[in-house]
Design a protein around this motif. Structure first.
Motif, PDB file in Angstrom:
ATOM      1  N   THR A   1       0.849  -1.180   0.000  1.00  0.00           N
ATOM      2  CA  THR A   1       0.000   0.000   0.000  1.00  0.00           C
ATOM      3  C   THR A   1       0.887   1.232   0.000  1.00  0.00           C
ATOM      4  O   THR A   1       1.839   1.321   0.784  1.00  0.00           O
ATOM      5  N   PHE A   2       0.564   2.165  -0.887  1.00  0.00           N
ATOM      6  CA  PHE A   2       1.304   3.419  -1.003  1.00  0.00           C
ATOM      7  C   PHE A   2       0.342   4.577  -0.824  1.00  0.00           C
ATOM      8  O   PHE A   2      -0.837   4.468  -1.174  1.00  0.00           O
ATOM      9  N   VAL A   3       0.853   5.672  -0.289  1.00  0.00           N
ATOM     10  CA  VAL A   3       0.065   6.886  -0.107  1.00  0.00           C
ATOM     11  C   VAL A   3       0.701   7.983  -0.950  1.00  0.00           C
ATOM     12  O   VAL A   3       1.928   8.153  -0.943  1.00  0.00           O
ATOM     13  N   ALA A   4      -0.140   8.706  -1.676  1.00  0.00           N
ATOM     14  CA  ALA A   4       0.332   9.822  -2.505  1.00  0.00           C
ATOM     15  C   ALA A   4       0.552  11.047  -1.622  1.00  0.00           C
ATOM     16  O   ALA A   4      -0.227  11.317  -0.718  1.00  0.00           O
ATOM     17  N   ILE A   5       1.639  11.763  -1.908  1.00  0.00           N
ATOM     18  CA  ILE A   5       1.923  12.990  -1.168  1.00  0.00           C
ATOM     19  C   ILE A   5       2.233  14.122  -2.141  1.00  0.00           C
ATOM     20  O   ILE A   5       2.667  13.900  -3.267  1.00  0.00           O
ATOM     21  N   ASP A   6       1.998  15.348  -1.675  1.00  0.00           N
ATOM     22  CA  ASP A   6       2.272  16.523  -2.498  1.00  0.00           C
ATOM     23  C   ASP A   6       3.668  17.062  -2.196  1.00  0.00           C
ATOM     24  O   ASP A   6       4.439  16.440  -1.447  1.00  0.00           O
ATOM     25  N   GLU A   7       3.995  18.219  -2.765  1.00  0.00           N
ATOM     26  CA  GLU A   7       5.332  18.793  -2.604  1.00  0.00           C
ATOM     27  C   GLU A   7       5.633  19.194  -1.157  1.00  0.00           C
ATOM     28  O   GLU A   7       6.796  19.332  -0.777  1.00  0.00           O
ATOM     29  N   ASP A   8       4.591  19.333  -0.322  1.00  0.00           N
ATOM     30  CA  ASP A   8       4.781  19.627   1.105  1.00  0.00           C
ATOM     31  C   ASP A   8       4.745  18.365   1.964  1.00  0.00           C
ATOM     32  O   ASP A   8       4.660  18.443   3.194  1.00  0.00           O
ATOM     33  N   GLU A   9       4.754  17.222   1.290  1.00  0.00           N
ATOM     34  CA  GLU A   9       4.722  15.911   1.921  1.00  0.00           C
ATOM     35  C   GLU A   9       3.442  15.662   2.716  1.00  0.00           C
ATOM     36  O   GLU A   9       3.431  14.922   3.692  1.00  0.00           O
ATOM     37  N   GLN A  10       2.358  16.272   2.244  1.00  0.00           N
ATOM     38  CA  GLN A  10       1.040  16.053   2.809  1.00  0.00           C
ATOM     39  C   GLN A  10       0.283  15.098   1.886  1.00  0.00           C
ATOM     40  O   GLN A  10       0.485  15.120   0.673  1.00  0.00           O
ATOM     41  N   VAL A  11      -0.583  14.268   2.471  1.00  0.00           N
ATOM     42  CA  VAL A  11      -1.329  13.326   1.641  1.00  0.00           C
ATOM     43  C   VAL A  11      -2.174  14.092   0.634  1.00  0.00           C
ATOM     44  O   VAL A  11      -2.612  15.212   0.890  1.00  0.00           O
ATOM     45  N   ARG A  12      -2.337  13.491  -0.520  1.00  0.00           N
ATOM     46  CA  ARG A  12      -3.133  14.103  -1.573  1.00  0.00           C
ATOM     47  C   ARG A  12      -3.995  13.021  -2.218  1.00  0.00           C
ATOM     48  O   ARG A  12      -3.657  11.834  -2.179  1.00  0.00           O
ATOM     49  N   PRO A  13      -5.101  13.415  -2.822  1.00  0.00           N
ATOM     50  CA  PRO A  13      -5.985  12.436  -3.470  1.00  0.00           C
ATOM     51  C   PRO A  13      -5.301  11.765  -4.671  1.00  0.00           C
ATOM     52  O   PRO A  13      -4.416  12.349  -5.293  1.00  0.00           O
ATOM     53  N   VAL A  14      -5.743  10.559  -4.951  1.00  0.00           N
ATOM     54  CA  VAL A  14      -5.271   9.844  -6.133  1.00  0.00           C
ATOM     55  C   VAL A  14      -6.423   9.741  -7.119  1.00  0.00           C
ATOM     56  O   VAL A  14      -7.595   9.839  -6.737  1.00  0.00           O
ATOM     57  N   PRO A  15      -6.113   9.539  -8.399  1.00  0.00           N
ATOM     58  CA  PRO A  15      -7.184   9.401  -9.391  1.00  0.00           C
ATOM     59  C   PRO A  15      -8.012   8.143  -9.136  1.00  0.00           C
ATOM     60  O   PRO A  15      -7.576   7.207  -8.466  1.00  0.00           O
ATOM     61  N   GLU A  16      -9.194   8.129  -9.711  1.00  0.00           N
ATOM     62  CA  GLU A  16      -9.997   6.911  -9.676  1.00  0.00           C
ATOM     63  C   GLU A  16      -9.331   5.879 -10.567  1.00  0.00           C
ATOM     64  O   GLU A  16      -8.669   6.211 -11.543  1.00  0.00           O
ATOM     65  N   LEU A  17      -9.521   4.632 -10.244  1.00  0.00           N
ATOM     66  CA  LEU A  17      -8.939   3.546 -11.021  1.00  0.00           C
ATOM     67  C   LEU A  17      -9.946   3.073 -12.059  1.00  0.00           C
ATOM     68  O   LEU A  17     -11.050   2.634 -11.708  1.00  0.00           O
ATOM     69  N   ALA A  18      -9.575   3.175 -13.309  1.00  0.00           N
ATOM     70  CA  ALA A  18     -10.415   2.678 -14.406  1.00  0.00           C
ATOM     71  C   ALA A  18      -9.953   1.261 -14.745  1.00  0.00           C
ATOM     72  O   ALA A  18      -8.800   1.053 -15.106  1.00  0.00           O
ATOM     73  N   VAL A  19     -10.838   0.313 -14.583  1.00  0.00           N
ATOM     74  CA  VAL A  19     -10.540  -1.084 -14.913  1.00  0.00           C
ATOM     75  C   VAL A  19     -11.403  -1.404 -16.121  1.00  0.00           C
ATOM     76  O   VAL A  19     -12.552  -1.807 -15.982  1.00  0.00           O
TER      77      VAL A  19
END
Length: 129
Positions: free
Chosen positions: A95-113
């Motif tokens: 499991t990975f968490v996306a972070i922004d340039e300030d190292e704060q969590v940020r939303p990820v895109p929806e997954l299209a399957v």
């Protein structure tokens, strides 16, 4: 290479795990289009040894997402180039968490399957959890 093997001439588990993490980071980062950090590594299954001289091949893909996190399946295979044989050697879910340039969590895109192959990969990853 010899520096990544044990006294039996087989890849060290920690060496394999490090490559799995890097492969997962690449898949998650490409998907999120941002920096990511490892949040967890689920059970790692070592199915077969990787022998000195084998070529290691990793396949990593995002199969599920949350608001800021991504689940990535990583499969490791070993190839003996002189024989043309590939065998499964390890697998895990990370499991990975996306972070922004300030190292704060940020939303990820929806997954299209969308394709059958994508649906099959997702189904297999979920079944293996």
């Amino acid at each position: 290479m010899p520096d990544a093997t044990n006294n039996l001439g087989r890849a060290l588990g920690g060496w394999v795990l490090e490559r799995m993490d890097v492969g997962g980071v690449i898949a998650a980062r490409r998907f999120a289009r941002s920096q990511v950090v490892t949040a967890s590594i689920d059970r790692v299954d070592f199915h077969a040894p990787i022998d000195l001289g084998d070529v290691v091949v990793l396949a990593a893909y995002v199969y599920d997402v949350g608001e800021t996190s991504m689940r990535v399946r990583v499969d490791v295979h070993a190839e003996r180039p002189s024989e043309g044989v590939r065998r499964e050697t390890a697998s895990s879910h990370l499991t990975f968490v996306a972070i922004d340039e300030d190292e704060q969590v940020r939303p990820v895109p929806e997954l299209a399957v969308e394709t059958k192959r994508e649906r099959d990969l997702r189904r297999c990853a979920r079944e293996a959890e």
